[in-house]
Structures are given as structure tokens and as C-alpha cells.
Scaffold this motif. Structure first.
Motif, short mmCIF file in Angstrom:
data_model
loop_
_atom_site.label_atom_id
_atom_site.label_comp_id
_atom_site.label_asym_id
_atom_site.label_seq_id
_atom_site.Cartn_x
_atom_site.Cartn_y
_atom_site.Cartn_z
N SER A 109 34.10 18.15 -23.83
CA SER A 109 32.65 18.32 -23.78
C SER A 109 32.31 19.78 -23.50
O SER A 109 31.31 20.30 -24.02
CB SER A 109 32.04 17.37 -22.74
OG SER A 109 31.66 18.05 -21.59
N GLY A 110 33.16 20.47 -22.73
CA GLY A 110 32.95 21.91 -22.50
C GLY A 110 33.02 22.70 -23.80
O GLY A 110 32.16 23.55 -24.06
N VAL A 181 33.52 28.76 -19.27
CA VAL A 181 32.48 29.11 -18.30
C VAL A 181 31.11 29.24 -18.96
O VAL A 181 30.09 29.24 -18.28
CB VAL A 181 32.82 30.43 -17.57
CG1 VAL A 181 34.01 30.22 -16.66
CG2 VAL A 181 33.07 31.54 -18.56
N ASN A 182 31.12 29.32 -20.27
CA ASN A 182 29.86 29.51 -20.99
C ASN A 182 29.20 28.16 -21.23
O ASN A 182 29.34 27.57 -22.29
CB ASN A 182 30.13 30.24 -22.31
CG ASN A 182 28.84 30.67 -22.96
OD1 ASN A 182 27.79 30.67 -22.32
ND2 ASN A 182 28.92 31.03 -24.24
N LEU A 183 28.51 27.66 -20.20
CA LEU A 183 27.91 26.33 -20.26
C LEU A 183 26.41 26.43 -20.10
O LEU A 183 25.89 27.43 -19.58
CB LEU A 183 28.51 25.45 -19.16
CG LEU A 183 30.01 25.15 -19.28
CD1 LEU A 183 30.52 24.46 -18.03
CD2 LEU A 183 30.31 24.33 -20.52
N PRO A 184 25.68 25.40 -20.51
CA PRO A 184 24.22 25.43 -20.34
C PRO A 184 23.86 25.56 -18.85
O PRO A 184 24.59 25.03 -17.99
CB PRO A 184 23.77 24.07 -20.88
CG PRO A 184 24.90 23.54 -21.66
CD PRO A 184 26.14 24.17 -21.12
N PRO A 185 22.77 26.22 -18.51
CA PRO A 185 22.38 26.39 -17.10
C PRO A 185 22.14 25.05 -16.40
O PRO A 185 22.33 24.94 -15.19
CB PRO A 185 21.09 27.22 -17.17
CG PRO A 185 20.63 27.11 -18.59
CD PRO A 185 21.85 26.90 -19.42
N VAL A 266 32.68 16.97 -12.38
CA VAL A 266 33.58 18.05 -11.95
C VAL A 266 33.18 19.36 -12.63
O VAL A 266 33.12 20.42 -12.00
CB VAL A 266 35.05 17.70 -12.26
CG1 VAL A 266 35.97 18.88 -11.97
CG2 VAL A 266 35.48 16.49 -11.44
N THR A 267 32.88 19.25 -13.92
CA THR A 267 32.41 20.44 -14.64
C THR A 267 31.15 21.00 -13.98
O THR A 267 31.03 22.22 -13.77
CB THR A 267 32.12 20.09 -16.12
OG1 THR A 267 33.30 19.57 -16.71
CG2 THR A 267 31.67 21.31 -16.89
N ALA A 273 34.34 24.21 -17.04
CA ALA A 273 35.26 23.16 -17.47
C ALA A 273 36.68 23.71 -17.37
O ALA A 273 37.01 24.71 -18.01
CB ALA A 273 34.96 22.74 -18.91
N THR A 274 37.48 23.08 -16.53
CA THR A 274 38.81 23.63 -16.30
C THR A 274 39.90 22.66 -16.70
O THR A 274 39.78 21.44 -16.45
CB THR A 274 38.97 24.05 -14.81
OG1 THR A 274 40.36 24.04 -14.49
CG2 THR A 274 38.23 23.10 -13.90
#
Lengths: 354, 289
Positions: A109-110, A181-185, A266-267, A273-274
Motif C-alpha cells: 500500500s505504501g 516515506v513519501n506518503l500522503p499527509p 503501523v505505517t 512504510a517499512t
């Protein structure tokens, strides 16, 4: 016409001496057994209370808002996994894959959200799609688990171990094994937002809602009753007309879906997302369920027990850190508690059957 | 008034005009007096691979009857019971319920037609309450919006479970106690009570006393009689010939997949039944007998 019926079929009080070979439960023994049963349901709450007390004395910081927020947030992923695991274990199965599913769904999903953002998609829409992807993927993996278990009649342990092994490697393959790390705010907001004057994280609220819904499903609906029935007497459940295979597929699908939801939590928690997310989480989830009084042989377990078991594990981690002990001792302590819980359970069973 | 009084002496009509023990395969008590049997099987065959388990079985069970089904191991008893309970499908022949031909693909369908089975292992879920066991697979849900979620009407089920057990004069104590916590006799009573509660046509009892002690076997026998007094016929499968002889109105003997005898205990001794079971009664020239 009044019928005279065998005394074995009448209340225990009216049993004549020299009753059947199985013997009859006398009122005194029944009362004593009830007491054991009641203690059995609540002793684990006592353990949790004792732990709060001990850690609280050793480290008064335990009773701060920050400590509570940490503990509860830490508990979220285990709780979500343990909810699905509770159903699975009550049917007499086990889901070893849910930690791996958590990591895999979180990463996929990330990646999806990252690429949607790269093409300047609306961030809220991206978040929703990210959730949908995680839940659907989790559901699909759970469905495959259930399908293999019921149609190929493979042991749940083997099937989910296979899924764990196969899916477990996948997060490292997605996105080259790098964090996203580039995820929606909105994801970051979800991870830090609180309600009730800053006492409850939004993620905790989501887990709590899932817990209440699934708890009611387990203890108040036909679905839940049949879940117990399958674990208690699989053949009998089939004879009574329950579609056992369909039910089991459903149970594993729900477990996978909740693992997908846990992946999103968790994300959100780390705003990242790791690929290492969820590793070995299934063991903590299973431990929480077993500590909560569920039987690995199926047929027994409660949602409340699972919640308490989850918080015992979460409190071990934060408590030990607060006290200044290396956090790895948490695993040692969890192991001991699991064995103790199962041992006590066996003693109770033996007492009950005597 | 006394339920355990065997009824085979009550002269229930000339159902078997040509006497007990007719030979070879066509007769399991076909109705002579015109009454439609509650359940009847005609020419049922079943094979497993090359093994012919049933070679054309006819059997009738009429209202208010306890019919014993006996035979040696491998004679086809279990196969026949499994076919009647819907667990197995026959290769040929018909099953008639109230005179109408029916087929059932599963035990659920058989149960929907009012055929209930008391299994040897009782088929109870030990971790569920008595009422949940009685309603398993047929749970009642509440009326109203929560119905969509399959919200159980626990109170209603507990109430009717109590009433069901009361009707058969079975007392368990609390219907919310776990089935696994009850004594062997009480568990047996739940299994029978469940069958009586739902079995509107016929109750099949598969070796109900095999795991019980002598005194409890006696009690189950009494229970079978009392069930039958309530109108629902019972097909009683057992190895316990003295008991079969005592409680059954009729005894049907299976031998190598066929009905070889249809006896009335009032007119036949246990030894006679044994002779039919072993095949000694059919010509007697079998070696080693």
C-alpha cells in the motif's frame, strides 16, 4: 401420560447412590468447579493489575499520559492481529502468517500511495486507496490460507507457515527493500491525532472499535457461536449443517484483513512504510490470545481475554523500558507467561475433568 | 404410566402375517395394514468400489414403533444409517418419507425433513452450553435490525431448550451449563433431547449405548421407549441384543447387505436373532457354524 425417566437424566440432587459409571456431579463439586472456572476467567486480569502495580512502584512514570499513549499505541498492531487470531485459534487453527501479511500489505500500500502521489493524485483519495489496497490484499492472502486449509485439507500450521515464509520475504523485494516515506499527509495525521483531550490515539480508537465489533461478533452472533462449535467439535458442527469450510475460509480471511488494517496502522504510526514491520508479530499475537485463556485445541477463548493478554505484552515492553531493563527481556518474560498460562489452563482442564 | 414397560406384548396388529424370519432381501417389514410408513426405504443399494455394502434393502418404520436394526460388523448397518441420515448417498433405490420419494444430499437436508440422528459419539460440542448444542446449526436470531448480523436470541433459545428438555422429561439443571461439564448420562440426554426436539418424523440412534455402562444402557432403553410414546418412531441400531430384544417392537436383521429377517421379539428369542445375524438360520449348512 406421565413418564418415569432414568435418574441419570434428572438433576444431580436426585441421583441415587451407585449411579452410572461416569459418576454424577454433586452440588458441592459443581460449586467448587464454578469457582475454578471463575478464577480461570479473571486471574489474568489480576496478573495485569499486579504488573501495573509493580512497574508503577518501580517507575512511577508509568502513570503518565505519555507512558499510557506509548503503551496503547504499541498495543495497536498486536491487538489487531490478536483479534483475528482469536477467531482462528478458537476454531482450533493457527495463523502464523499475520505478521508477515502486516509487513507485506503495509509495503504494497505504501508503494501504491507513493506512485499515486508521484502522479499528483489527491492525497485524501490516495489515502483511501492505500487503505483499500492493504485491506483487500490482506483479505486475499487470508482467503488463500483458508482455501488451502479447507480444500486441500492441509494443517493450518503448515499452510500459514508457508505463507509466512513466502510473504515474509516480499516486503524486502517491494521497493527494493527501502522504506517508503513519501506518503500522503493524512497518514501521518492519523498516526499522531488524538482524541479525548489527548489521551487516546486515533489508531488506538480504530483498534478498539475493531475489537468491540469483533468481540460482539464472537460472543453474540451466530457467526461467533459457530466459530466456537467448529473448534469444539468439528465433525459435530458439520453434522449439524454448519458449512465448516466456508466458515473457516471466512475466519482466515478476516484474520488477513485485520492484518492489512494493522499494516496501515503501523505505517501511520511511523509515517513510514517499512519492510521490517510486523516481523515476529504473529508470535506476540498468538501469545496474547493464549494468555487470554484461549485453548490451542480450539473451542475456548474470549475477546476480553485477548485484550488483556495484548496489554500484558505491551506493558511488559514499555514497563521494562521504563524500569531501565533491556527491552529484549520482554521476549523472555512473554515466553514465561505463555508457558505459565498454558500450564495453568491444562491444570484447570484436568481439575474440571476429574 | 411406566415408560419402560416393553410394549411388544401389546399385540400391535398382524403386521407380519407370515411370521418372523422371512428370507432373502425383499422384506424389512413392508406395511401390510395399509398405514403409510413414516419412513420407508426400497431397494437401497450402495457400493464402495468393488465392495457391495447394501444389496437392495427394504425397510419400513411406522408411527409409534421402535425398530431395532441389527447385524454383524460389515452387514451394512452403518451404511444404511448414514444413508438415512444423509451422510451418504445410495447408488440405487428410493427413500420415502410419508410415502413421498425424497433424496437428500447432506445431513442438513435429512434433518430438514425431520430425520434426526443420535450419534454414537453424541455429536455435542463440549465447550458450548446445553442450549447452544440443541440449537447448533439452527440458531434463532433476534427480530429487528440486528438480525442482519445474525444476532442470537440467546434468551429465546435457552427458554425453548428448557421446554424441549422438559417435554421429554429430561432435566439437566441449567441449560447454560457447558455440555462438557455434564455427566455421561446427562450428555446422552441432551443428544436425545435435541433429536426429539427437532425430529418430527423419525429418530435414528446409532449404537447409543455402546459406550455406556450396564445401568446407563438400561436408562437409555427407557428413554427410547419414552420418546416413542411421544409418537416419533425410533430406528435403534445396536449390538446389544438383549436390550434390542427388550425395547424394540420389531427387529430387522441385516446380513451381507440384505435384510434377512424381520422378527418380533415377542415371538423370537435372542438366540433366534443371533442365528439370523450369523447366517446360521439361513440353511444352517455354513461351515464353521
Amino acid at each position: 401420560m406421565p413418564l418415569r425417566l432414568p435418574s441419570a437424566l434428572t438433576p444431580s440432587g436426585s441421583v441415587s447412590p451407585g449411579a452410572g459409571p461416569e459418576g454424577e456431579a454433586t452440588p458441592t463439586r459443581a460449586a467448587w468447579l464454578n469457582w475454578v472456572d471463575r478464577t480461570g476467567d479473571f486471574w489474568i486480569v489480576g496478573v495485569l493489575g499486579l504488573m501495573v502495580l509493580v512497574f508503577g512502584v518501580l517507575a512511577p512514570d508509568l502513570f503518565t499520559r505519555a507512558s499510557w499513549l506509548n503503551t496503547s499505541q504499541y498495543a495497536v498492531e498486536f491487538l489487531l492481529l490478536a483479534i483475528g487470531q482469536t477467531f482462528v485459534i478458537i476454531t482450533g487453527g493457527i495463523d502464523l502468517s499475520d505478521g508477515a501479511v502486516l509487513g507485506f500489505t503495509g509495503m504494497v500500500s505504501g508503494v501504491v500511495m507513493q506512485s499515486m502521489l508521484a502522479s499528483h493524485e489527491n492525497t485524501l483519495f490516495t489515502t483511501i486507496v492505500g487503505f483499500a489496497v492493504a485491506l483487500a490484499l490482506g483479505a486475499f492472502i487470508g482467503f488463500v490460507n483458508g482455501y488451502l486449509i479447507t480444500r486441500l485439507k492441509l494443517p493450518p500450521f503448515i499452510v500459514t507457515l508457508g505463507t509466512l515464509t513466502a510473504i515474509g520475504a516480499a516486503p524486502s523485494l517491494v521497493n527494493g527493500g527501502n522504506e517508503i516515506v513519501n506518503l500522503p499527509p493524512q497518514i501521518g495525521t492519523l498516526g499522531t491525532a488524538t482524541i479525548l483531550g489527548g489521551w487516546i490515539y486515533a489508531t488506538v480508537l480504530i483498534a478498539a472499535v475493531a475489537c468491540v465489533i469483533m468481540g460482539l461478533a464472537l460472543h453474540r452472533t451466530r457467526y461467533g457461536l459457530r466459530t466456537f462449535a467448529i473448534g469444539s467439535n468439528n465433525v459435530g458442527a458439520r453434522r449439524s449443517g454448519i458449512n465448516v469450510n466456508r466458515h473457516l475460509v471466512m475466519v482466515y480471511t478476516v484474520s488477513g484483513t485485520l492484518a492489512g488494517l494493522a499494516g496501515m496502522m503501523v505505517t501511520a504510526n511511523f509515517d513510514t512504510a517499512t519492510p521490517v514491520a510486523g516481523q515476529n508479530d504473529e508470535l506476540s499475537a498468538i501469545a496474547a490470545v493464549v494468555i487470554g485463556g484461549a485453548s490451542l485445541f480450539g473451542g475456548r477463548g474470549t475477546m476480553l481475554g485477548t485484550v488483556v493478554g495484548t496489554f500484558i505484552i505491551a506493558l511488559l515492553v514499555t514497563g521494562l523500558v521504563l524500569v531501565g531493563v533491556n527491552g529484549s527481556w520482554e521476549q523472555v518474560a512473554t515466553g514465561i507467561i505463555v508457558v505459565a498460562a498454558v500450564a495453568l489452563d491444562q491444570v484447570r482442564l484436568r481439575l474440571a475433568e476429574r | 404410566m411406566v415408560a419402560d414397560e416393553p410394549r411388544f406384548g401389546d399385540g400391535g396388529g398382524p403386521r407380519d402375517a407370515d411370521g418372523p424370519g422371512r428370507q432373502a432381501g425383499t422384506d424389512g417389514g413392508v406395511a401390510v395394514d395399509g398405514e403409510v410408513p413414516v419412513i420407508a426405504v426400497r431397494g437401497i443399494t450402495k457400493h464402495f468400489g468393488s465392495i457391495q455394502a447394501l444389496r437392495g434393502v427394504d425397510l419400513d418404520v411406522r408411527r409409534g414403533e421402535v425398530v431395532g436394526l441389527v447385524g454383524d460388523n460389515g452387514a451394512g448397518k452403518s451404511t444404511l444409517v448414514n444413508i438415512l441420515s444423509g451422510a451418504l448417498q445410495p447408488n440405487g433405490g428410493t427413500i420415502l418419507v410419508d410415502g413421498k420419494a425424497v433424496t437428500f444430499g447432506s445431513s442438513l437436508e435429512a434433518r430438514r425433513l425431520g430425520i434426526e440422528t443420535v450419534y454414537q459419539d453424541l455429536s455435542l460440542a463440549p465447550d458450548l452450553s446445553v442450549w447452544a448444542n440443541i440449537f447448533l446449526g439452527r440458531e434463532e436470531t433476534v427480530k429487528g435490525p440486528l438480525r442482519v448480523f445474525g444476532w442470537l436470541d440467546r434468551r429465546a433459545m435457552a427458554r425453548s431448550a428448557e421446554a424441549d428438555l422438559e417435554r421429554t422429561r429430561i432435566r439437566i439443571g441449567s441449560v447454560s451449563s457447558l455440555a462438557g461439564r455434564l455427566s455421561g448420562g446427562q450428555r446422552q440426554a441432551i443428544a436425545v433431547g435435541r433429536a426429539v426436539a427437532w425430529g418430527s418424523k423419525v429418530i435414528l440412534m446409532d449404537e447409543p449405548t455402546a459406550a455406556l455402562g450396564v445401568e446407563q444402557q438400561e436408562r437409555v432403553g427407557q428413554l427410547v421407549r419414552s420418546v416413542c410414546e411421544n409418537g416419533v418412531p425410533v430406528l435403534f441400531i445396536s449390538h446389544n441384543l438383549p436390550q434390542v430384544h427388550k425395547i424394540c417392537d420389531r427387529v430387522v436383521v441385516l446380513f451381507q447387505g440384505r435384510v434377512v429377517a424381520n422378527l418380533r421379539p415377542a415371538e423370537s428369542s435372542v438366540d433366534e436373532i443371533v442365528a439370523w445375524i450369523t447366517g446360521a438360520a439361513m440353511g444352517g449348512a455354513r461351515s464353521g457354524l
